[in-house]
Design a protein around this motif. Sequence first.
Motif, PDB file in Angstrom:
ATOM      1  N   LEU A 151       0.833  -1.212   0.000  1.00  0.00           N
ATOM      2  CA  LEU A 151       0.000   0.000   0.000  1.00  0.00           C
ATOM      3  C   LEU A 151       0.865   1.259   0.000  1.00  0.00           C
ATOM      4  CD1 LEU A 151      -2.790  -1.038   2.557  1.00  0.00           C
ATOM      5  CD2 LEU A 151      -3.095  -0.675   0.096  1.00  0.00           C
ATOM      6  N   LYS A 169       1.315   2.427  -3.468  1.00  0.00           N
ATOM      7  CA  LYS A 169       0.127   3.033  -4.068  1.00  0.00           C
ATOM      8  C   LYS A 169      -0.173   4.401  -3.457  1.00  0.00           C
ATOM      9  CE  LYS A 169      -4.622   1.932  -5.334  1.00  0.00           C
ATOM     10  NZ  LYS A 169      -5.743   1.002  -5.217  1.00  0.00           N
ATOM     11  N   TYR A 170      -0.016   4.512  -2.129  1.00  0.00           N
ATOM     12  CA  TYR A 170      -0.468   5.736  -1.458  1.00  0.00           C
ATOM     13  C   TYR A 170       0.668   6.618  -0.934  1.00  0.00           C
ATOM     14  CZ  TYR A 170      -5.119   3.665  -1.557  1.00  0.00           C
ATOM     15  OH  TYR A 170      -6.304   3.122  -1.961  1.00  0.00           O
ATOM     16  N   ARG A 178       1.392   8.159   4.235  1.00  0.00           N
ATOM     17  CA  ARG A 178      -0.040   7.865   4.363  1.00  0.00           C
ATOM     18  C   ARG A 178      -0.264   6.489   4.959  1.00  0.00           C
ATOM     19  NH1 ARG A 178      -4.120   9.089  -0.282  1.00  0.00           N
ATOM     20  NH2 ARG A 178      -5.452   8.447   1.449  1.00  0.00           N
ATOM     21  N   LYS A 215      -7.377  -5.148   5.555  1.00  0.00           N
ATOM     22  CA  LYS A 215      -8.606  -4.546   5.024  1.00  0.00           C
ATOM     23  C   LYS A 215      -8.921  -3.216   5.703  1.00  0.00           C
ATOM     24  CE  LYS A 215     -10.972  -7.173   1.944  1.00  0.00           C
ATOM     25  NZ  LYS A 215      -9.866  -7.358   1.027  1.00  0.00           N
ATOM     26  N   GLN A 234      -6.542  -0.593   4.475  1.00  0.00           N
ATOM     27  CA  GLN A 234      -6.845  -0.271   3.073  1.00  0.00           C
ATOM     28  C   GLN A 234      -8.068   0.649   2.999  1.00  0.00           C
ATOM     29  OE1 GLN A 234      -8.672  -3.335   0.701  1.00  0.00           O
ATOM     30  NE2 GLN A 234      -7.527  -2.761  -1.127  1.00  0.00           N
ATOM     31  N   THR A 235      -9.103   0.348   3.797  1.00  0.00           N
ATOM     32  CA  THR A 235     -10.327   1.153   3.799  1.00  0.00           C
ATOM     33  C   THR A 235     -10.033   2.580   4.244  1.00  0.00           C
ATOM     34  OG1 THR A 235     -11.614  -0.822   4.291  1.00  0.00           O
ATOM     35  CG2 THR A 235     -12.693   1.279   4.720  1.00  0.00           C
ATOM     36  N   LEU A 280      -7.264   4.202   3.893  1.00  0.00           N
ATOM     37  CA  LEU A 280      -6.568   4.884   2.795  1.00  0.00           C
ATOM     38  C   LEU A 280      -7.531   5.214   1.652  1.00  0.00           C
ATOM     39  CD1 LEU A 280      -3.307   2.782   2.873  1.00  0.00           C
ATOM     40  CD2 LEU A 280      -3.415   5.255   3.158  1.00  0.00           C
ATOM     41  N   GLN A 281      -8.401   4.262   1.309  1.00  0.00           N
ATOM     42  CA  GLN A 281      -9.336   4.479   0.195  1.00  0.00           C
ATOM     43  C   GLN A 281     -10.283   5.635   0.493  1.00  0.00           C
ATOM     44  OE1 GLN A 281     -11.042   0.538  -0.129  1.00  0.00           O
ATOM     45  NE2 GLN A 281      -9.746  -0.006  -1.860  1.00  0.00           N
ATOM     46  N   THR A 282     -10.686   5.759   1.752  1.00  0.00           N
ATOM     47  CA  THR A 282     -11.652   6.801   2.119  1.00  0.00           C
ATOM     48  C   THR A 282     -10.977   8.087   2.582  1.00  0.00           C
ATOM     49  OG1 THR A 282     -11.788   5.814   4.319  1.00  0.00           O
ATOM     50  CG2 THR A 282     -13.465   5.156   2.738  1.00  0.00           C
ATOM     51  N   GLY A 283      -9.633   8.075   2.629  1.00  0.00           N
ATOM     52  CA  GLY A 283      -8.901   9.279   2.999  1.00  0.00           C
ATOM     53  C   GLY A 283      -8.973   9.628   4.482  1.00  0.00           C
TER      54      GLY A 283
END
Length: 199
Positions: A132, A135-136, A140, A158, A161-162, A164-167
């Motif tokens: 990750l 990717k980020y 982060r 998970k 990851q969530t 990071l995906q939602t900021g």
Amino acid sequence: MGKNTQYELATWKTATVQYNYHISVDKMNYSVPYEYIKHKVDVRITRNVIEIFYNNNRICSHPKLHGREGQYNTVEDHMPEDHKKYITWNSERFISWAESIGYNTSIVIKAILSVHKIEQQGYKGCMALLKLADKYSINRLEAACEKALSYTPKPGYKSVQTILQTGQDKILKEEISTKSSDSDDFGFTRGADYYGRNS
């Protein structure tokens, strides 16, 4: 003895082979040759054995797992080549990689490793978590691990990851500064008493 096993009580289920080349049967996980990923297979379940069939051909079998839910029974030969390389990995390598990213990341990696009875089953999650950063960004990922640890002492891939995906990792810094200004928890109570005395 052979005759008796024919009549052993068996139940049949259909399962789909997941991307991690395992099927889930009664909340336990059994590996299947990775070529069958995304295929539907038939599973014959007896008290002690799980047999997996594809097009009426038996492709593998496992001793049935008992006890704590979520255990894995993984046969090395079922792994795709790129997963076999994890066998050369060990927890120290993942932990030192995580420490190079940050303190919170290393805690999350240790948590992922500690959840699995067989340490190697945590390697996929460790690798996914550390990737990750590509990717980020390293910063982060470290912030997201810190955020995840504020929810639970043992976060998994998970949850990070969530975040990071939602900021959510980006608002962590704001929350910390707000929390420090709210450190006087009794301010409101004192205020109410104060106004009460004045009326």
